[in-house]
Design an enzyme around this catalytic site. Sequence first.
Site, PDB file in Angstrom:
ATOM      1  CG  PHE A  59      -0.296  -0.119   2.545  1.00 30.32           C
ATOM      2  CD1 PHE A  59       0.292   0.970   3.170  1.00 30.32           C
ATOM      3  CD2 PHE A  59      -0.291  -1.337   3.217  1.00 30.32           C
ATOM      4  CE1 PHE A  59       0.899   0.862   4.413  1.00 30.32           C
ATOM      5  CE2 PHE A  59       0.323  -1.468   4.465  1.00 30.32           C
ATOM      6  CZ  PHE A  59       0.917  -0.366   5.057  1.00 30.32           C
ATOM      7  NE  ARG A  87      -0.849   3.666  17.582  1.00 30.43           N
ATOM      8  CZ  ARG A  87      -0.629   3.401  16.278  1.00 30.43           C
ATOM      9  NH1 ARG A  87       0.141   4.195  15.546  1.00 30.43           N
ATOM     10  NH2 ARG A  87      -1.172   2.361  15.699  1.00 30.43           N
ATOM     11  CB  THR A  93      -4.580   0.551  11.379  1.00 31.91           C
ATOM     12  OG1 THR A  93      -3.503   0.571  12.317  1.00 31.91           O
ATOM     13  CG2 THR A  93      -4.110   1.075  10.033  1.00 31.91           C
ATOM     14  NE  ARG A 104      -6.138   5.746  12.541  1.00 35.69           N
ATOM     15  CZ  ARG A 104      -4.939   5.191  12.696  1.00 35.69           C
ATOM     16  NH1 ARG A 104      -4.788   4.166  13.527  1.00 35.69           N
ATOM     17  NH2 ARG A 104      -3.894   5.651  12.031  1.00 35.69           N
ATOM     18  CG  ASN A 114      -5.932   5.682   8.991  1.00 34.13           C
ATOM     19  OD1 ASN A 114      -5.288   6.676   8.665  1.00 34.13           O
ATOM     20  ND2 ASN A 114      -5.361   4.556   9.376  1.00 34.13           N
ATOM     21  CG  HIS A 117       1.237   9.265  11.841  1.00 33.33           C
ATOM     22  ND1 HIS A 117       1.683   8.021  11.486  1.00 33.33           N
ATOM     23  CD2 HIS A 117       2.178   9.785  12.683  1.00 33.33           C
ATOM     24  CE1 HIS A 117       2.861   7.804  12.072  1.00 33.33           C
ATOM     25  NE2 HIS A 117       3.181   8.855  12.805  1.00 33.33           N
ATOM     26  CD  GLU A 128       6.581   8.869  13.570  1.00 34.15           C
ATOM     27  OE1 GLU A 128       6.563   7.764  12.999  1.00 34.15           O
ATOM     28  OE2 GLU A 128       5.614   9.296  14.247  1.00 34.15           O
TER      29      GLU A 128
HETATM   30  P1  IDP Z   1      -1.002   3.117  12.074  1.00 40.43           P
HETATM   31  O1  IDP Z   1      -1.232   4.425  11.334  1.00 40.43           O
HETATM   32  O2  IDP Z   1      -2.227   2.684  12.832  1.00 40.43           O
HETATM   33  O3  IDP Z   1       0.248   3.119  12.911  1.00 40.43           O
HETATM   34  P2  IDP Z   1       0.478   1.498  10.138  1.00 40.43           P
HETATM   35  O4  IDP Z   1       0.430   0.010  10.056  1.00 40.43           O
HETATM   36  O5  IDP Z   1       1.729   2.135  10.701  1.00 40.43           O
HETATM   37  O6  IDP Z   1      -0.820   1.982  10.937  1.00 40.43           O
HETATM   38  O7  IDP Z   1       0.218   2.034   8.664  1.00 40.43           O
HETATM   39  C1  IDP Z   1       0.489   3.384   8.330  1.00 40.43           C
HETATM   40  C2  IDP Z   1      -0.662   3.909   7.498  1.00 40.43           C
HETATM   41  O8  IDP Z   1      -0.696   3.193   6.250  1.00 40.43           O
HETATM   42  C3  IDP Z   1      -2.061   3.696   8.082  1.00 40.43           C
HETATM   43  O9  IDP Z   1      -2.432   4.665   9.043  1.00 40.43           O
HETATM   44  C4  IDP Z   1      -2.926   3.769   6.845  1.00 40.43           C
HETATM   45  O10 IDP Z   1      -3.109   5.126   6.411  1.00 40.43           O
HETATM   46  C5  IDP Z   1      -2.047   3.044   5.825  1.00 40.43           C
HETATM   47  N1  IDP Z   1      -2.350   1.603   5.775  1.00 40.43           N
HETATM   48  C6  IDP Z   1      -2.028   0.652   6.700  1.00 40.43           C
HETATM   49  N2  IDP Z   1      -2.442  -0.568   6.311  1.00 40.43           N
HETATM   50  C7  IDP Z   1      -3.043  -0.400   5.109  1.00 40.43           C
HETATM   51  C8  IDP Z   1      -3.684  -1.292   4.191  1.00 40.43           C
HETATM   52  O11 IDP Z   1      -3.776  -2.509   4.409  1.00 40.43           O
HETATM   53  N3  IDP Z   1      -4.195  -0.720   3.039  1.00 40.43           N
HETATM   54  C9  IDP Z   1      -4.098   0.613   2.764  1.00 40.43           C
HETATM   55  N4  IDP Z   1      -3.497   1.475   3.604  1.00 40.43           N
HETATM   56  C10 IDP Z   1      -2.985   0.993   4.766  1.00 40.43           C
HETATM   57 MG    MG Z   2       2.231   3.291  12.311  1.00 35.40          MG
END
Ligand code: IDP
Ligand code: MG
Length: 140
Positions: A59, A87, A93, A104, A114, A117, A128
């Site tokens: 992605f 969080r 997520t 979310r 979503n 971040h 960050e």
């Molecule tokens: P987080 O934001 O909850 O920490 P991460 O796994 O770090 O989640 O992923 C970063 C960002 O990548 C997510 O917030 C979302 O915008 C995007 N993302 C994560 N998993 C997917 C997916 O399976 N499909 C599309 N976008 C995704």
């Molecule tokens: Mg993350």
Amino acid sequence: MAVERTLSIIKPDATRRNLTGKIIAKFEDAGLKVVASRRMRLSQADAEAFYGVHKERPFFKDLVSFMVSGPVVVQVLEGEGAIQKNRDVMGATNPANAAAGTIRKEFAESIEANSVHGSDAPETAANEIKFFFRDLDIVG
Ligand code: IDP
Ligand code: MG
């Protein structure tokens, strides 16, 4: 518990729908304080560097395109246990799995769009925050 700082981003899906105030209110209601904030447009290079940890994920390309598709609000949140608290307020997520009352659950459009971040650990939070802010920009 110690006072921490963490990096939060209000993503383009949320700025597009004019939801920044409603999202910041969730943080403030949870006891988190906005100690630095900037509305900005990420460049392609910014977004690729910021999400570099995900560059092998399927992605990644779509995520970068989404993150440059409109303004974001980058901010530093401060409070007791701020990293985990943020969080918790964000929710899972995938909004389909997010608990009631979380940002979310209430606002996210999809697993990608979503709305927010949040840093996931002390080391990523420090890195960050440094990515976006100088020490002088952070006023607790
Ligand atoms: P987080 O934001 O909850 O920490 P991460 O796994 O770090 O989640 O992923 C970063 C960002 O990548 C997510 O917030 C979302 O915008 C995007 N993302 C994560 N998993 C997917 C997916 O399976 N499909 C599309 N976008 C995704
Ligand atoms: Mg993350």
